[in-house]
Design a protein around this motif. Structure first.
Motif, PDB file in Angstrom:
ATOM      1  N   ARG A   1      12.982 -34.646 -38.283  1.00  0.00           N
ATOM      2  CA  ARG A   1      12.414 -35.715 -37.436  1.00  0.00           C
ATOM      3  C   ARG A   1      12.374 -37.042 -38.160  1.00  0.00           C
ATOM      4  N   ALA A   2      12.191 -36.986 -39.496  1.00  0.00           N
ATOM      5  CA  ALA A   2      12.125 -38.234 -40.243  1.00  0.00           C
ATOM      6  C   ALA A   2      13.518 -38.851 -40.423  1.00  0.00           C
TER       7      ALA A   2
ATOM      8  N   LEU B   1       4.078 -49.332 -31.307  1.00  0.00           N
ATOM      9  CA  LEU B   1       3.507 -47.989 -31.160  1.00  0.00           C
ATOM     10  C   LEU B   1       4.372 -46.950 -31.876  1.00  0.00           C
ATOM     11  N   PHE B   2       5.684 -46.966 -31.592  1.00  0.00           N
ATOM     12  CA  PHE B   2       6.547 -45.946 -32.199  1.00  0.00           C
ATOM     13  C   PHE B   2       6.676 -46.162 -33.707  1.00  0.00           C
TER      14      PHE B   2
ATOM     15  N   PRO C   1       8.169 -38.123 -36.640  1.00  0.00           N
ATOM     16  CA  PRO C   1       7.529 -37.455 -37.773  1.00  0.00           C
ATOM     17  C   PRO C   1       6.004 -37.608 -37.750  1.00  0.00           C
ATOM     18  N   MET C   2       5.414 -37.589 -36.555  1.00  0.00           N
ATOM     19  CA  MET C   2       3.959 -37.765 -36.439  1.00  0.00           C
ATOM     20  C   MET C   2       3.256 -36.409 -36.397  1.00  0.00           C
TER      21      MET C   2
ATOM     22  N   ARG D   1       4.313 -47.356 -35.617  1.00  0.00           N
ATOM     23  CA  ARG D   1       3.050 -46.851 -36.190  1.00  0.00           C
ATOM     24  C   ARG D   1       3.107 -45.330 -36.279  1.00  0.00           C
ATOM     25  N   LEU D   2       3.713 -44.701 -35.270  1.00  0.00           N
ATOM     26  CA  LEU D   2       3.802 -43.237 -35.285  1.00  0.00           C
ATOM     27  C   LEU D   2       4.835 -42.750 -36.302  1.00  0.00           C
ATOM     28  N   HIS D   3       5.665 -43.662 -36.802  1.00  0.00           N
ATOM     29  CA  HIS D   3       6.514 -43.349 -37.952  1.00  0.00           C
ATOM     30  C   HIS D   3       5.767 -43.655 -39.251  1.00  0.00           C
ATOM     31  N   HIS D   4       4.486 -43.999 -39.128  1.00  0.00           N
ATOM     32  CA  HIS D   4       3.617 -44.245 -40.267  1.00  0.00           C
ATOM     33  C   HIS D   4       3.942 -45.526 -41.023  1.00  0.00           C
TER      34      HIS D   4
ATOM     35  N   VAL E   1      -3.822 -44.364 -33.226  1.00  0.00           N
ATOM     36  CA  VAL E   1      -2.748 -45.174 -32.634  1.00  0.00           C
ATOM     37  C   VAL E   1      -2.612 -44.844 -31.148  1.00  0.00           C
TER      38      VAL E   1
ATOM     39  N   ALA F   1      13.908 -48.036 -29.979  1.00  0.00           N
ATOM     40  CA  ALA F   1      12.824 -47.132 -30.352  1.00  0.00           C
ATOM     41  C   ALA F   1      13.347 -45.932 -31.136  1.00  0.00           C
ATOM     42  N   GLY F   2      14.626 -45.602 -30.952  1.00  0.00           N
ATOM     43  CA  GLY F   2      15.215 -44.507 -31.713  1.00  0.00           C
ATOM     44  C   GLY F   2      15.652 -44.933 -33.104  1.00  0.00           C
TER      45      GLY F   2
ATOM     46  N   GLN G   1       4.978 -53.934 -27.627  1.00  0.00           N
ATOM     47  CA  GLN G   1       3.927 -52.924 -27.842  1.00  0.00           C
ATOM     48  C   GLN G   1       4.526 -51.529 -28.015  1.00  0.00           C
TER      49      GLN G   1
ATOM     50  N   ARG H   1       9.770 -37.637 -26.798  1.00  0.00           N
ATOM     51  CA  ARG H   1       9.969 -38.596 -27.888  1.00  0.00           C
ATOM     52  C   ARG H   1       8.911 -38.366 -28.977  1.00  0.00           C
TER      53      ARG H   1
ATOM     54  N   THR I   1       9.820 -35.656 -31.250  1.00  0.00           N
ATOM     55  CA  THR I   1      10.884 -35.850 -32.234  1.00  0.00           C
ATOM     56  C   THR I   1      10.481 -36.846 -33.317  1.00  0.00           C
TER      57      THR I   1
ATOM     58  N   ASP J   1      -2.623 -41.204 -36.581  1.00  0.00           N
ATOM     59  CA  ASP J   1      -1.753 -41.082 -35.398  1.00  0.00           C
ATOM     60  C   ASP J   1      -2.575 -40.996 -34.118  1.00  0.00           C
TER      61      ASP J   1
END
Lengths: 324, 268
Positions: free
Chosen positions: A79-80, A103-104, B104-105, A106-109, B18, A151-152, A99, B99, B102, B15
């Motif tokens: 996933r990473a 958001l995405f 890494p959260m 942030r979810l990838h840290h 967020v 986003a991908g 936004q 999404r 897929t 997460d």
């Protein structure tokens, strides 16, 4: 990250839904770099394969590594390293484009400041700056797709998987998505793309895998596939509908194979082993019979013809109407 | 580098924050549906309190609006299941859930973020309703500690309904089906003690209403707020506070594992 060997390497993937074998021993090897197209009819197993490779689905059997990580044992590592753009634009319709990307990210840290910077970069790169702060619900189909692509690509993943990225787009939006995909491939991303549009496969893919009934049934570059299957063809376009039946007979005898017929276009098309000899024979036969064709041409088969031949179910060749 | 479990936990928390932030951003972007959602129970209070209220009797005497408000608090909480359902079903139908899966959260963040956002949403709804109650003459009459306990029980029921909502959304996956939920909330609400005391119903219906999980929370709230209409001879009425804990815990015990199973099932 190990980069030796193929970027995507799947072996013997199987997945059953009841009696339906969505994947029936699918093998897939994709080298690093370039665009690999997965081509196949609806229900061939393309999307199922993509869902396995992107960790969304567990196969019943088989193994797969993507960018050096095993999809079953280390889904988090996969996933990473991947970006997925699925069949639907999977973005939040209420939020703005910016936004969504923050958001995405942030979810990838990514920390807040870097997430914002990355969102701004991507909006710029995908030509969405003007619409950045509007709700995505107001975007056109093409803009949504570009946002989805962006986003991908939050972490510039080495592998990008696109599942029918241009389905439902108008030609202009499709061209924009193609440009974006070409740009990514040129920059070194390995792109795996499923499509049911042959034109898209021909335009974008460096290599193709034809998938049917859950397996890969042919592999190669578009040119290799065209050469391997069918060879050259002679097309004859007639000027009068009344000549059609006679011409079909004459051409068939002249080259020793039954032509495919497109009655609406008054066109016959026949595969030939020797282009020059066959062309001469066809012209002579038509001339002797007093038929004046509107056009005669020798050409390579189109990808459509290759594809139809490969994925033909039970219709015998002669019954099929080929439109080039 | 911190240890792996510590990193995991940190990501699980960040997460989900967020995703809670995402839900709040939705409310800012689309304030009208949020306001309608907050004010709809107020409309019900006015309708039942003033329009039908004159025809209602509270067993053992007492003001109908005092009786009604705890019922309306519970209804406000019950309406929240629609918000949970819509949010989860839309994300799943539109591919947003895929999404997330897929990325890494932390996978748990998808639901913990949702739960936190929904609890905040319902807390806001309850604050509006408490203010509305005070405006129409309702009061808590048994002290602030017991009043807080009543609010706690309401939020516990809301927490339980989050899991029911998530489960239904992952099973049905169609955002449009929320209409069915919006309709079904009403018979559940009416066959409880929220609007009318079960004593006034036919025997079999009274039994259903007594044992309705919603009734347990309503009866417990009446008791803890010191409002009229609580107590009675039945077991359910005598143990309202205990049942207002047991029912939600039971719902959580059933629907939390079911939701997790459904979530995993997305990968089959």
């Amino acid at each position: 990250m190990p980069v030796n060997g193929p970027t995507i390497d799947a072996e013997g993937l199987r997945k059953r839904y009841g009696d339906m074998r969505a994947l029936d021993g699918l093998d897939l090897t994709v080298p690093a770099g370039g665009v690999c197209g997965l081509l196949g009819p609806n229900g061939a197993g393309k999307t199922t394969a993509v869902r396995v490779l992107t960790t969304l689905l567990r196969p019943d059997a088989g193994r797969a590594t993507v960018a050096g990580a095993d999809v079953l044992r280390h889904p988090d590592r996969v996933r990473a390293r991947i970006g997925l753009v699925g069949q639907h634009a999977a973005v939040d319709e209420v939020l703005s484009g910016r936004q969504n990307l923050v958001l995405f990210a942030r979810l990838h840290h990514l920390p807040v400041s870097r997430a914002r910077a990355r969102a701004a970069d991507l909006l710029d790169r995908f030509d969405l700056v003007d619409a950045a702060d509007r709700p995505v619900g107001t975007y056109s189909g093409g803009m949504r797709r570009r946002l989805d692509l962006a986003a991908g690509l939050i972490l510039d993943p080495p592998v990008l998987v696109l599942d029918e990225p241009t389905t439902g787009l108008d030609p202009r939006a499709r061209a924009q998505v193609w440009d974006a995909v070409r740009g990514l491939a040129a920059a070194g991303t390995t792109v795996l793309l499923t499509t049911q549009y042959l034109e898209e496969a021909d335009q974008l893919a460096d290599t193709l895998r034809v998938v049917d009934r859950g397996r890969v049934i042919a592999a190669g570059t578009p040119d290799q596939l065209k050469t391997a299957l069918g060879g050259d063809r002679v097309d004859v376009v007639l000027s009068r509908p009344d000549d059609l039946d006679r011409a079909v007979r004459l051409v068939g005898v002249a080259v020793g194979a039954a032509p495919d017929v497109d009655p609406a276009a008054l066109r016959l098309s026949v595969p030939v082993p020797q282009r020059v000899t066959a062309l001469a024979a066809v012209l002579r036969a038509l001339d002797d019979a007093g038929l004046a064709p509107a056009d005669v041409a020798v050409r390579r088969p189109t990808l459509d013809e290759v594809y139809l031949r490969l994925t033909a179910r039970d219709a015998p060749d002669t019954d099929r109407t080929v439109t080039a | 580098m911190t240890t792996l479990p510590a990193r995991r936990l940190r990501f699980a928390v960040s997460d989900s924050l967020v995703l809670t932030g995402r839900a709040l951003a939705h409310a800012v972007r689309q304030p009208v549906p949020v306001l309608v959602g907050l004010l709809f129970p107020v409309l019900l209070v006015l309708m039942f309190g003033y329009l039908f209220g004159g025809a209602m009797t509270v067993p053992g005497g007492g003001d109908y609006r005092e009786f009604l408000l705890p019922g309306m608090f519970a209804m406000t909480v019950a309406f929240g299941i629609e918000a949970t359902y819509t949010a989860v079903a839309s994300d799943t139908a539109r591919g947003v859930t895929d999404r997330f899966r897929t990325l890494p959260m932390a996978p748990s963040a998808v639901v913990t973020g949702r739960a936190a956002a929904d609890l905040l949403h319902s807390a806001a709804g309850l604050a509006v309703m408490l203010a509305c109650g005070l405006a129409v003459g309702w009061q808590w009459r048994a002290g602030p500690a017991r009043a807080l306990a009543a609010v706690g029980l309401l939020l516990l029921l809301r927490f339980a309904l989050i899991w029911v909502g998530i489960h239904l959304a992952l099973v049905l996956r169609r955002p449009e089906s929320v209409v069915a939920l919006q309709i079904l909330v009403w018979p559940v609400g009416f066959t409880s003690n929220a609007f009318v005391a079960p004593e006034t119903m036919p025997g079999w219906l009274a039994a259903v209403a007594e044992w309705n999980p919603l009734s347990a929370t309503v009866a417990a709230c009446r008791e803890l707020f010191g409002n009229p209409g609580w107590g009675g001879d039945s077991f359910a009425a005598q143990h309202a506070v205990a049942l207002a804990v047991v029912w939600p815990v039971l719902l959580i015990a059933v629907f939390l594992p079911l939701s997790v199973r459904r979530w995993r099932h997305l990968g089959r």
